[in-house]
Design a protein around this motif. Structure first.
Motif, PDB file in Angstrom:
ATOM      1  N   THR A 104      32.588  24.788  86.694  1.00  0.00           N
ATOM      2  CA  THR A 104      31.348  25.515  86.425  1.00  0.00           C
ATOM      3  C   THR A 104      31.621  27.014  86.322  1.00  0.00           C
ATOM      4  O   THR A 104      32.712  27.493  86.658  1.00  0.00           O
ATOM      5  N   VAL A 105      30.605  27.733  85.884  1.00  0.00           N
ATOM      6  CA  VAL A 105      30.687  29.190  85.837  1.00  0.00           C
ATOM      7  C   VAL A 105      31.019  29.740  87.223  1.00  0.00           C
ATOM      8  O   VAL A 105      31.906  30.587  87.383  1.00  0.00           O
ATOM      9  N   TYR A 106      30.299  29.242  88.225  1.00  0.00           N
ATOM     10  CA  TYR A 106      30.543  29.688  89.605  1.00  0.00           C
ATOM     11  C   TYR A 106      32.003  29.461  89.986  1.00  0.00           C
ATOM     12  O   TYR A 106      32.667  30.349  90.534  1.00  0.00           O
ATOM     13  N   GLU A 107      32.543  28.283  89.701  1.00  0.00           N
ATOM     14  CA  GLU A 107      33.912  27.941  90.086  1.00  0.00           C
ATOM     15  C   GLU A 107      34.944  28.770  89.322  1.00  0.00           C
ATOM     16  O   GLU A 107      35.983  29.136  89.869  1.00  0.00           O
ATOM     17  N   ASN A 108      34.652  29.069  88.059  1.00  0.00           N
ATOM     18  CA  ASN A 108      35.554  29.926  87.290  1.00  0.00           C
ATOM     19  C   ASN A 108      35.649  31.315  87.897  1.00  0.00           C
ATOM     20  O   ASN A 108      36.730  31.886  88.002  1.00  0.00           O
ATOM     21  N   VAL A 109      34.506  31.855  88.284  1.00  0.00           N
ATOM     22  CA  VAL A 109      34.501  33.204  88.871  1.00  0.00           C
ATOM     23  C   VAL A 109      35.120  33.179  90.268  1.00  0.00           C
ATOM     24  O   VAL A 109      35.776  34.138  90.687  1.00  0.00           O
ATOM     25  N   GLU A 110      34.944  32.085  90.969  1.00  0.00           N
ATOM     26  CA  GLU A 110      35.466  31.949  92.336  1.00  0.00           C
ATOM     27  C   GLU A 110      36.991  31.848  92.379  1.00  0.00           C
ATOM     28  O   GLU A 110      37.625  32.194  93.383  1.00  0.00           O
ATOM     29  N   PHE A 111      37.599  31.386  91.296  1.00  0.00           N
ATOM     30  CA  PHE A 111      39.028  31.040  91.304  1.00  0.00           C
ATOM     31  C   PHE A 111      39.946  32.148  91.820  1.00  0.00           C
ATOM     32  O   PHE A 111      40.835  31.891  92.652  1.00  0.00           O
ATOM     33  N   PRO A 112      39.798  33.421  91.376  1.00  0.00           N
ATOM     34  CA  PRO A 112      40.689  34.471  91.907  1.00  0.00           C
ATOM     35  C   PRO A 112      40.585  34.638  93.425  1.00  0.00           C
ATOM     36  O   PRO A 112      41.577  34.990  94.075  1.00  0.00           O
ATOM     37  N   VAL A 134      26.623  40.761  85.843  1.00  0.00           N
ATOM     38  CA  VAL A 134      26.690  40.497  84.403  1.00  0.00           C
ATOM     39  C   VAL A 134      25.484  39.673  83.930  1.00  0.00           C
ATOM     40  O   VAL A 134      25.493  39.129  82.826  1.00  0.00           O
ATOM     41  N   ASP A 135      24.436  39.592  84.801  1.00  0.00           N
ATOM     42  CA  ASP A 135      23.169  38.949  84.456  1.00  0.00           C
ATOM     43  C   ASP A 135      23.352  37.467  84.104  1.00  0.00           C
ATOM     44  O   ASP A 135      22.784  36.964  83.130  1.00  0.00           O
ATOM     45  N   LEU A 136      24.154  36.764  84.924  1.00  0.00           N
ATOM     46  CA  LEU A 136      24.404  35.354  84.665  1.00  0.00           C
ATOM     47  C   LEU A 136      24.218  34.484  85.906  1.00  0.00           C
ATOM     48  O   LEU A 136      24.740  33.370  85.974  1.00  0.00           O
ATOM     49  N   ALA A 137      23.458  34.960  86.881  1.00  0.00           N
ATOM     50  CA  ALA A 137      23.250  34.178  88.098  1.00  0.00           C
ATOM     51  C   ALA A 137      22.598  32.830  87.796  1.00  0.00           C
ATOM     52  O   ALA A 137      22.881  31.823  88.465  1.00  0.00           O
ATOM     53  N   ASP A 138      21.770  32.780  86.744  1.00  0.00           N
ATOM     54  CA  ASP A 138      21.080  31.534  86.401  1.00  0.00           C
ATOM     55  C   ASP A 138      21.984  30.517  85.718  1.00  0.00           C
ATOM     56  O   ASP A 138      21.601  29.370  85.499  1.00  0.00           O
ATOM     57  N   LYS A 143      28.630  24.638  82.666  1.00  0.00           N
ATOM     58  CA  LYS A 143      30.023  24.536  82.250  1.00  0.00           C
ATOM     59  C   LYS A 143      30.247  25.459  81.043  1.00  0.00           C
ATOM     60  O   LYS A 143      29.304  25.761  80.294  1.00  0.00           O
ATOM     61  N   PRO A 144      31.483  25.907  80.826  1.00  0.00           N
ATOM     62  CA  PRO A 144      31.750  26.813  79.700  1.00  0.00           C
ATOM     63  C   PRO A 144      31.257  26.296  78.356  1.00  0.00           C
ATOM     64  O   PRO A 144      30.807  27.083  77.518  1.00  0.00           O
ATOM     65  N   ALA A 145      31.307  24.977  78.121  1.00  0.00           N
ATOM     66  CA  ALA A 145      30.871  24.422  76.838  1.00  0.00           C
ATOM     67  C   ALA A 145      29.375  24.631  76.596  1.00  0.00           C
ATOM     68  O   ALA A 145      28.909  24.529  75.455  1.00  0.00           O
ATOM     69  N   GLN A 146      28.630  24.908  77.649  1.00  0.00           N
ATOM     70  CA  GLN A 146      27.189  25.119  77.525  1.00  0.00           C
ATOM     71  C   GLN A 146      26.816  26.574  77.283  1.00  0.00           C
ATOM     72  O   GLN A 146      25.635  26.892  77.166  1.00  0.00           O
ATOM     73  N   LEU A 147      27.822  27.441  77.205  1.00  0.00           N
ATOM     74  CA  LEU A 147      27.581  28.873  77.074  1.00  0.00           C
ATOM     75  C   LEU A 147      27.801  29.358  75.643  1.00  0.00           C
ATOM     76  O   LEU A 147      28.577  28.775  74.884  1.00  0.00           O
ATOM     77  N   SER A 148      27.127  30.445  75.299  1.00  0.00           N
ATOM     78  CA  SER A 148      27.412  31.134  74.036  1.00  0.00           C
ATOM     79  C   SER A 148      28.697  31.951  74.189  1.00  0.00           C
ATOM     80  O   SER A 148      29.220  32.117  75.305  1.00  0.00           O
ATOM     81  N   GLY A 149      29.189  32.484  73.091  1.00  0.00           N
ATOM     82  CA  GLY A 149      30.382  33.320  73.152  1.00  0.00           C
ATOM     83  C   GLY A 149      30.175  34.548  74.022  1.00  0.00           C
ATOM     84  O   GLY A 149      31.035  34.916  74.827  1.00  0.00           O
ATOM     85  N   GLY A 150      29.007  35.178  73.875  1.00  0.00           N
ATOM     86  CA  GLY A 150      28.717  36.364  74.680  1.00  0.00           C
ATOM     87  C   GLY A 150      28.634  36.040  76.159  1.00  0.00           C
ATOM     88  O   GLY A 150      29.133  36.788  77.002  1.00  0.00           O
ATOM     89  N   GLU A 151      28.013  34.912  76.476  1.00  0.00           N
ATOM     90  CA  GLU A 151      27.925  34.503  77.876  1.00  0.00           C
ATOM     91  C   GLU A 151      29.307  34.184  78.444  1.00  0.00           C
ATOM     92  O   GLU A 151      29.613  34.543  79.590  1.00  0.00           O
ATOM     93  N   ARG A 184      26.677  44.439  73.993  1.00  0.00           N
ATOM     94  CA  ARG A 184      26.213  44.058  75.331  1.00  0.00           C
ATOM     95  C   ARG A 184      27.393  43.976  76.307  1.00  0.00           C
ATOM     96  O   ARG A 184      27.312  44.448  77.443  1.00  0.00           O
ATOM     97  N   ILE A 185      28.496  43.379  75.858  1.00  0.00           N
ATOM     98  CA  ILE A 185      29.695  43.274  76.698  1.00  0.00           C
ATOM     99  C   ILE A 185      30.216  44.663  77.059  1.00  0.00           C
ATOM    100  O   ILE A 185      30.536  44.961  78.219  1.00  0.00           O
ATOM    101  N   LEU A 186      30.304  45.523  76.071  1.00  0.00           N
ATOM    102  CA  LEU A 186      30.841  46.868  76.300  1.00  0.00           C
ATOM    103  C   LEU A 186      29.923  47.686  77.210  1.00  0.00           C
ATOM    104  O   LEU A 186      30.402  48.437  78.071  1.00  0.00           O
ATOM    105  N   GLN A 187      28.629  47.540  77.044  1.00  0.00           N
ATOM    106  CA  GLN A 187      27.685  48.243  77.918  1.00  0.00           C
ATOM    107  C   GLN A 187      27.805  47.754  79.361  1.00  0.00           C
ATOM    108  O   GLN A 187      27.708  48.550  80.306  1.00  0.00           O
ATOM    109  N   THR A 188      28.056  46.459  79.522  1.00  0.00           N
ATOM    110  CA  THR A 188      28.279  45.921  80.870  1.00  0.00           C
ATOM    111  C   THR A 188      29.505  46.560  81.502  1.00  0.00           C
ATOM    112  O   THR A 188      29.492  46.958  82.682  1.00  0.00           O
ATOM    113  N   MET A 189      30.573  46.692  80.732  1.00  0.00           N
ATOM    114  CA  MET A 189      31.808  47.269  81.264  1.00  0.00           C
ATOM    115  C   MET A 189      31.653  48.767  81.557  1.00  0.00           C
ATOM    116  O   MET A 189      32.188  49.259  82.550  1.00  0.00           O
TER     117      MET A 189
END
Length: 248
Positions: A104-112, A134-138, A143-151, A184-189
């Motif tokens: 999941t998204v949570y598990e991907n971010v948790e990995f490091p 990054v406004d993705l708590a929801d 899973k990554p396959a359920q996300l857009s490229g930007g997400e 949007r990505i660049l503004q986040t960074m």
């Protein structure tokens, strides 16, 4: 090494064997990067920018010269020491996202944080904070396959930032995104750099990326041909206006 510098490169050369010849990817590169910079290695394909980014990230070593990153000589690190430097102090963002599809998204971010053996309660707090940033708590259970490229790229940013690294290295982070998602990505960074004083170093030839940089380090044929500080990046006025509207 300069006390204010977190990266200092001197006389750096990198050559790769091709058959019975040597290809010079980098030649006599000298650079100093200080904490909190938002800078980019820019230039056409084959100019050496990704090779230099890989050396800064301890994924490769110089053939000659030195690269000192956070007080450590990349050339002198063992494989274990290099992996420790990456795990603890460096965040990576790639153009292909490199998310683990079965997690999941949570598990991907948790990995490091698992690699760092961070306690479970602290991990949860850090992962949720990174996803909020990054406004993705929801999307935590998606899973990554359920996300857009930007997400997907925003998840990659959260994964890079979750351990609060000193340096984030971004290799063509907008290459697979449309203009709207790129901005949007660049503004986040930019916001993360401003809020956390994290050093960002890009390798890119994308004009959209270049428009946000406060320092442009141009490479051509493996050499630094210019190094410009930008007081007012092209997109900074629009970003400031957006922040003002959101604060009202």
């Amino acid at each position: 090494m300069d006390d204010s510098a977190i990266i200092e490169i001197r006389g750096l050369c990198k050559r790769f064997p091709i058959g019975n010849k040597q290809f010079t990817a980098l030649s006599e590169v000298n650079l100093t990067i200080e904490k909190g910079e938002f800078c980019g290695l820019i230039g056409p394909s084959g100019s050496g920018k990704t090779t230099l980014l890989n050396i800064i990230g301890s994924l490769d070593v110089p053939t000659e010269g030195s690269a000192i990153v956070l007080g450590q000589s990349i050339l002198q690190l063992t494989h274990f020491q290099a992996s420790q430097l990456r795990n603890k102090s460096l965040g990576f963002i790639f153009q292909t996202y490199n998310l683990l599809p079965v997690y999941t998204v949570y598990e991907n971010v948790e990995f490091p944080l698992l690699l760092l053996k961070t306690p479970a309660a602290k991990r949860r707090k850090m992962v949720l904070a990174a996803l909020e940033a990054v406004d993705l708590a929801d999307k935590a259970k998606s899973k990554p396959a359920q996300l857009s490229g930007g997400e997907s790229q925003r998840v990659a940013i959260a994964r890079a930032m979750v351990k609060d690294p000193a340096i984030v290295l971004a290799d063509e982070p907008t290459a697979n995104l449309d203009a709207k998602n790129s901005h949007r990505i660049l503004q986040t960074m930019v916001k993360l750099n401003r809020d956390l004083n994290t050093t960002f170093i890009f390798a890119s030839h994308d004009e959209k990326v270049i428009g946000y940089l406060r320092r442009q380090i141009s490479l051509d044929d493996g050499k630094v041909v210019s190094d410009l500080k930008i007081d007012t990046p092209l997109h900074s006025a629009a970003l400031a206006a957006k922040d003002t509207r959101m604060s009202k």
